[in-house]
Design a protein around this motif. Structure first.
Motif, PDB file in Angstrom:
ATOM      1  N   ALA A 130       5.791   5.951  -3.700  1.00  0.00           N
ATOM      2  CA  ALA A 130       6.061   6.922  -2.628  1.00  0.00           C
ATOM      3  C   ALA A 130       7.506   6.723  -2.200  1.00  0.00           C
ATOM      4  CB  ALA A 130       5.117   6.715  -1.453  1.00  0.00           C
ATOM      5  N   GLU A 131       7.950   7.508  -1.241  1.00  0.00           N
ATOM      6  CA  GLU A 131       9.304   7.356  -0.731  1.00  0.00           C
ATOM      7  C   GLU A 131       9.465   5.948  -0.164  1.00  0.00           C
ATOM      8  OE1 GLU A 131      12.381   9.416   2.445  1.00  0.00           O
ATOM      9  OE2 GLU A 131      10.454  10.359   2.067  1.00  0.00           O
ATOM     10  N   SER A 132      10.558   5.300  -0.505  1.00  0.00           N
ATOM     11  CA  SER A 132      10.813   3.924  -0.075  1.00  0.00           C
ATOM     12  C   SER A 132      10.700   3.782   1.432  1.00  0.00           C
ATOM     13  CB  SER A 132      12.213   3.486  -0.520  1.00  0.00           C
ATOM     14  OG  SER A 132      12.321   3.571  -1.918  1.00  0.00           O
ATOM     15  N   GLY A 133       9.972   2.748   1.863  1.00  0.00           N
ATOM     16  CA  GLY A 133       9.788   2.474   3.278  1.00  0.00           C
ATOM     17  C   GLY A 133       8.575   3.142   3.896  1.00  0.00           C
ATOM     18  N   THR A 134       7.861   3.952   3.127  1.00  0.00           N
ATOM     19  CA  THR A 134       6.680   4.640   3.647  1.00  0.00           C
ATOM     20  C   THR A 134       5.486   3.695   3.666  1.00  0.00           C
ATOM     21  OG1 THR A 134       7.450   6.742   2.762  1.00  0.00           O
ATOM     22  CG2 THR A 134       5.122   6.603   3.300  1.00  0.00           C
ATOM     23  N   ILE A 135       4.804   3.644   4.802  1.00  0.00           N
ATOM     24  CA  ILE A 135       3.561   2.896   4.882  1.00  0.00           C
ATOM     25  C   ILE A 135       2.515   3.748   4.185  1.00  0.00           C
ATOM     26  CG2 ILE A 135       1.791   1.943   6.388  1.00  0.00           C
ATOM     27  CD1 ILE A 135       4.014   1.478   8.476  1.00  0.00           C
ATOM     28  N   ILE A 136       1.987   3.234   3.094  1.00  0.00           N
ATOM     29  CA  ILE A 136       1.093   4.048   2.272  1.00  0.00           C
ATOM     30  C   ILE A 136      -0.371   3.656   2.427  1.00  0.00           C
ATOM     31  CG2 ILE A 136       2.822   4.733   0.589  1.00  0.00           C
ATOM     32  CD1 ILE A 136       1.928   2.462  -1.200  1.00  0.00           C
ATOM     33  N   GLY A 137      -0.641   2.633   3.193  1.00  0.00           N
ATOM     34  CA  GLY A 137      -2.025   2.256   3.415  1.00  0.00           C
ATOM     35  C   GLY A 137      -2.153   0.835   3.895  1.00  0.00           C
ATOM     36  N   SER A 138      -3.378   0.355   3.832  1.00  0.00           N
ATOM     37  CA  SER A 138      -3.644  -1.017   4.234  1.00  0.00           C
ATOM     38  C   SER A 138      -4.635  -1.637   3.266  1.00  0.00           C
ATOM     39  CB  SER A 138      -4.191  -1.050   5.661  1.00  0.00           C
ATOM     40  OG  SER A 138      -5.432  -0.386   5.715  1.00  0.00           O
ATOM     41  N   ARG A 139      -4.527  -2.926   3.142  1.00  0.00           N
ATOM     42  CA  ARG A 139      -5.438  -3.693   2.290  1.00  0.00           C
ATOM     43  C   ARG A 139      -5.674  -5.030   2.960  1.00  0.00           C
ATOM     44  NH1 ARG A 139      -3.956  -4.500  -3.696  1.00  0.00           N
ATOM     45  NH2 ARG A 139      -2.040  -3.329  -3.637  1.00  0.00           N
ATOM     46  N   GLY A 140      -6.907  -5.301   3.274  1.00  0.00           N
ATOM     47  CA  GLY A 140      -7.238  -6.596   3.852  1.00  0.00           C
ATOM     48  C   GLY A 140      -6.474  -6.929   5.110  1.00  0.00           C
ATOM     49  N   GLY A 141      -6.175  -5.934   5.939  1.00  0.00           N
ATOM     50  CA  GLY A 141      -5.448  -6.174   7.177  1.00  0.00           C
ATOM     51  C   GLY A 141      -3.942  -6.198   7.036  1.00  0.00           C
ATOM     52  N   SER A 194       3.739  10.708   9.249  1.00  0.00           N
ATOM     53  CA  SER A 194       4.451  10.007   8.197  1.00  0.00           C
ATOM     54  C   SER A 194       5.202   8.852   8.818  1.00  0.00           C
ATOM     55  CB  SER A 194       5.442  10.964   7.516  1.00  0.00           C
ATOM     56  OG  SER A 194       6.194  10.263   6.568  1.00  0.00           O
ATOM     57  N   VAL A 195       4.753   7.650   8.546  1.00  0.00           N
ATOM     58  CA  VAL A 195       5.389   6.459   9.098  1.00  0.00           C
ATOM     59  C   VAL A 195       6.256   5.839   8.023  1.00  0.00           C
ATOM     60  CG1 VAL A 195       4.990   4.197  10.084  1.00  0.00           C
ATOM     61  CG2 VAL A 195       3.460   6.074  10.648  1.00  0.00           C
ATOM     62  N   ARG A 196       7.490   5.575   8.404  1.00  0.00           N
ATOM     63  CA  ARG A 196       8.424   4.936   7.473  1.00  0.00           C
ATOM     64  C   ARG A 196       9.080   3.771   8.153  1.00  0.00           C
ATOM     65  NH1 ARG A 196      12.849   7.348   5.564  1.00  0.00           N
ATOM     66  NH2 ARG A 196      12.820   5.934   3.835  1.00  0.00           N
ATOM     67  N   LEU A 197       9.391   2.783   7.364  1.00  0.00           N
ATOM     68  CA  LEU A 197      10.173   1.659   7.843  1.00  0.00           C
ATOM     69  C   LEU A 197      11.588   1.862   7.339  1.00  0.00           C
ATOM     70  CD1 LEU A 197       7.705  -1.270   7.117  1.00  0.00           C
ATOM     71  CD2 LEU A 197       7.965   0.061   9.206  1.00  0.00           C
TER      72      LEU A 197
END
Length: 105
Positions: free
Chosen positions: A52-63, A101-104
Protein backbone atom coordinates in the motif's frame (compact mmCIF):
# COMPACT_ATOMS: atom_id res chain seq x y z
CA UNK A 1 16.56 13.63 12.92
CA UNK A 2 18.79 10.53 13.12
CA UNK A 3 15.85 8.50 14.42
CA UNK A 4 13.24 9.71 11.96
CA UNK A 5 11.48 6.89 10.11
CA UNK A 6 11.19 7.23 6.34
CA UNK A 7 8.29 4.96 5.39
CA UNK A 8 9.59 4.85 1.80
CA UNK A 9 12.46 2.68 3.03
CA UNK A 10 12.15 -1.11 2.88
CA UNK A 11 10.59 -2.70 5.99
CA UNK A 12 13.89 -4.38 6.94
CA UNK A 13 15.72 -1.02 6.96
CA UNK A 14 13.03 0.58 9.16
CA UNK A 15 13.17 -2.42 11.52
CA UNK A 16 16.96 -2.00 11.82
CA UNK A 17 16.55 1.70 12.62
CA UNK A 18 13.97 0.97 15.34
CA UNK A 19 16.17 -1.78 16.78
CA UNK A 20 19.25 0.45 16.69
CA UNK A 21 17.82 3.46 18.52
CA UNK A 22 15.43 1.84 21.00
CA UNK A 23 15.92 2.10 24.79
CA UNK A 24 18.15 3.49 26.24
CA UNK A 25 18.47 5.74 23.20
CA UNK A 26 15.93 8.43 22.12
CA UNK A 27 13.98 6.07 19.84
CA UNK A 28 12.81 5.97 16.22
CA UNK A 29 9.95 8.31 15.44
CA UNK A 30 7.42 9.47 12.89
CA UNK A 31 4.27 11.58 13.03
CA UNK A 32 0.63 10.53 13.26
CA UNK A 33 -1.96 13.25 12.80
CA UNK A 34 0.65 15.91 13.51
CA UNK A 35 1.70 14.24 16.78
CA UNK A 36 5.12 12.70 17.32
CA UNK A 37 4.98 8.92 17.61
CA UNK A 38 8.00 7.06 18.97
CA UNK A 39 8.30 3.45 17.87
CA UNK A 40 10.06 1.38 20.52
CA UNK A 41 9.53 -2.12 19.21
CA UNK A 42 8.67 -3.52 15.79
CA UNK A 43 9.25 -6.51 13.57
CA UNK A 44 9.14 -7.15 9.86
CA UNK A 45 5.81 -8.57 8.64
CA UNK A 46 6.74 -8.82 4.96
CA UNK A 47 10.09 -8.12 3.31
CA UNK A 48 9.08 -7.57 -0.30
CA UNK A 49 6.39 -6.11 -2.49
CA UNK A 50 4.48 -2.86 -2.52
CA UNK A 51 1.50 -3.50 -0.25
CA UNK A 52 0.00 0.00 0.00
CA UNK A 53 1.09 3.62 0.05
CA UNK A 54 4.10 3.97 2.35
CA UNK A 55 3.15 4.88 5.91
CA UNK A 56 -0.44 3.63 5.62
CA UNK A 57 -1.75 1.63 8.55
CA UNK A 58 -3.13 -1.37 6.73
CA UNK A 59 -4.38 -3.44 9.63
CA UNK A 60 -3.55 -5.14 12.86
CA UNK A 61 -2.20 -8.51 13.85
CA UNK A 62 -2.01 -9.75 17.39
CA UNK A 63 -2.38 -6.26 18.85
CA UNK A 64 0.29 -4.73 16.61
CA UNK A 65 -0.26 -2.15 13.89
CA UNK A 66 0.79 -3.24 10.41
CA UNK A 67 2.23 -0.35 8.41
CA UNK A 68 3.15 -0.40 4.72
CA UNK A 69 6.75 0.45 3.90
CA UNK A 70 8.42 1.20 0.57
CA UNK A 71 8.87 -2.58 0.27
CA UNK A 72 6.95 -4.91 2.54
CA UNK A 73 5.39 -3.97 5.86
CA UNK A 74 6.26 -3.61 9.51
CA UNK A 75 4.39 -4.69 12.65
CA UNK A 76 4.68 -1.92 15.22
CA UNK A 77 4.39 -3.37 18.72
CA UNK A 78 5.28 -0.71 21.33
CA UNK A 79 4.83 3.03 20.87
CA UNK A 80 4.74 6.34 22.69
CA UNK A 81 2.62 9.21 21.43
CA UNK A 82 3.93 12.71 22.28
CA UNK A 83 4.41 12.96 26.05
CA UNK A 84 2.11 10.05 26.90
CA UNK A 85 3.39 6.87 28.52
CA UNK A 86 4.84 4.07 26.42
CA UNK A 87 2.20 1.48 25.55
CA UNK A 88 1.25 -1.40 23.28
CA UNK A 89 0.44 -0.30 19.74
CA UNK A 90 -3.02 -1.86 20.17
CA UNK A 91 -4.06 1.23 22.13
CA UNK A 92 -3.81 3.25 18.91
CA UNK A 93 -6.06 0.88 16.95
CA UNK A 94 -9.33 2.52 17.95
CA UNK A 95 -7.98 5.96 17.14
CA UNK A 96 -6.79 4.70 13.73
CA UNK A 97 -10.08 2.92 12.96
CA UNK A 98 -12.06 6.17 13.21
CA UNK A 99 -10.22 7.66 10.24
CA UNK A 100 -10.85 6.76 6.63
CA UNK A 101 -7.16 6.68 5.78
CA UNK A 102 -4.53 6.74 8.50
CA UNK A 103 -0.95 7.36 7.52
CA UNK A 104 2.22 7.75 9.45
CA UNK A 105 4.54 10.45 8.24
Amino acid sequence: EDGRIDWNWPARQIFNLVRGVTHPYPGAFCFMGGRKLKVWNARVAYDAGKIAESGTIIGSRGGSLEVAAGQGSLLIQRVQLDDEPETEAATLLKQAEHRASVRLE
